[in-house]
Design an enzyme around this catalytic site. Sequence first.
Site, PDB file in Angstrom:
ATOM      1  N   LEU A   8       0.825  -1.206   0.000  1.00 19.44           N
ATOM      2  CA  LEU A   8       0.000   0.000   0.000  1.00 19.44           C
ATOM      3  C   LEU A   8       0.857   1.254   0.000  1.00 19.44           C
ATOM      4  O   LEU A   8       1.822   1.365   0.770  1.00 19.44           O
ATOM      5  CB  LEU A   8      -0.923   0.024   1.216  1.00 19.44           C
ATOM      6  CG  LEU A   8      -1.933  -1.128   1.306  1.00 19.44           C
ATOM      7  CD1 LEU A   8      -1.601  -2.037   2.484  1.00 19.44           C
ATOM      8  CD2 LEU A   8      -3.351  -0.596   1.441  1.00 19.44           C
ATOM      9  N   ASP A   9       0.493   2.177  -0.868  1.00 22.21           N
ATOM     10  CA  ASP A   9       1.089   3.500  -0.842  1.00 22.21           C
ATOM     11  C   ASP A   9       0.651   4.200   0.444  1.00 22.21           C
ATOM     12  O   ASP A   9      -0.343   3.804   1.064  1.00 22.21           O
ATOM     13  CB  ASP A   9       0.614   4.265  -2.081  1.00 22.21           C
ATOM     14  CG  ASP A   9       1.139   5.683  -2.130  1.00 22.21           C
ATOM     15  OD1 ASP A   9       2.340   5.869  -1.881  1.00 22.21           O
ATOM     16  OD2 ASP A   9       0.342   6.593  -2.432  1.00 22.21           O
ATOM     17  N   LEU A  10       1.361   5.247   0.838  1.00 20.89           N
ATOM     18  CA  LEU A  10       1.014   5.979   2.059  1.00 20.89           C
ATOM     19  C   LEU A  10       0.203   7.236   1.740  1.00 20.89           C
ATOM     20  O   LEU A  10      -0.992   7.297   2.009  1.00 20.89           O
ATOM     21  CB  LEU A  10       2.288   6.343   2.831  1.00 20.89           C
ATOM     22  CG  LEU A  10       2.104   7.125   4.131  1.00 20.89           C
ATOM     23  CD1 LEU A  10       1.206   6.390   5.117  1.00 20.89           C
ATOM     24  CD2 LEU A  10       3.465   7.434   4.764  1.00 20.89           C
ATOM     25  N   ASP A  11       0.840   8.235   1.136  1.00 21.21           N
ATOM     26  CA  ASP A  11       0.176   9.505   0.854  1.00 21.21           C
ATOM     27  C   ASP A  11      -0.917   9.329  -0.194  1.00 21.21           C
ATOM     28  O   ASP A  11      -0.655   8.864  -1.306  1.00 21.21           O
ATOM     29  CB  ASP A  11       1.188  10.539   0.352  1.00 21.21           C
ATOM     30  CG  ASP A  11       2.207  10.921   1.409  1.00 21.21           C
ATOM     31  OD1 ASP A  11       1.920  10.751   2.602  1.00 21.21           O
ATOM     32  OD2 ASP A  11       3.293  11.406   1.026  1.00 21.21           O
ATOM     33  N   VAL A 164      -1.511  -1.199  -4.079  1.00 24.21           N
ATOM     34  CA  VAL A 164      -2.656  -0.309  -3.946  1.00 24.21           C
ATOM     35  C   VAL A 164      -2.145   1.126  -3.882  1.00 24.21           C
ATOM     36  O   VAL A 164      -1.329   1.459  -3.019  1.00 24.21           O
ATOM     37  CB  VAL A 164      -3.465  -0.616  -2.670  1.00 24.21           C
ATOM     38  CG1 VAL A 164      -4.701   0.262  -2.595  1.00 24.21           C
ATOM     39  CG2 VAL A 164      -3.845  -2.097  -2.609  1.00 24.21           C
TER      40      VAL A 164
END
Length: 218
Positions: A8-11, A164
Amino acid sequence: MNYQHILLDLDGTLTDPREGITKSVQYALGKHGIVEEDLSKLECFIGPPLQVTFAEIYEFNEEKAWHAVQSYREYFKETGLFENEVYAGIREVLDLLKSQGKLLYVATSKPMVFAQRILEHFELESYFTMVCGSELDGSRSDKTDVIQHVLDTYQLDPSQCVMVGDRKHDLIGAHNCKMDSIAVGYGYGSEDELSACKPTIFVQTVEELRQSFVTVAV
């Protein structure tokens, strides 16, 4: 599709960092003599590597872009880091995935030290097997390199993984690493930007993301 490993990406995917990132960019531009009052014009900095966006939007050369990143961090590490919030419903998504026995990883272009502080601040760090980001010297800022580092570290089979994210860089990185992708439309990438990358799945909301893991054979 049977995903065991969820990257998963963060921002723009786990948290909404708009205020902190745009104010940090505003501060950095001010240090270089550029006044930008409209923070909405700086949303393009959310997601991609900062030095790339400084070069593309403001035509900074490599040296000036790197100095701008250092100025950005002056504000971000003290204040902007916490001008951020977890998207409503994300904890429920993470709870669902953990209940299914999935292994979760953060894959972000943000420096890893900042990503870890953000996850700790919002008490999300316990969900993740690994937090992978760039280094403070700018290395491993390309999303393909970030994703590949996760794969290499844990010897993961890309066919069992999905990325994601909310920007084209997440989807391109997944494609380059031969894994599926889920584009989320609630972040900062436009529908045109995301659709052009042909993600495996496209969801518009956090709830649709959660439902995709309930209804798709994952």
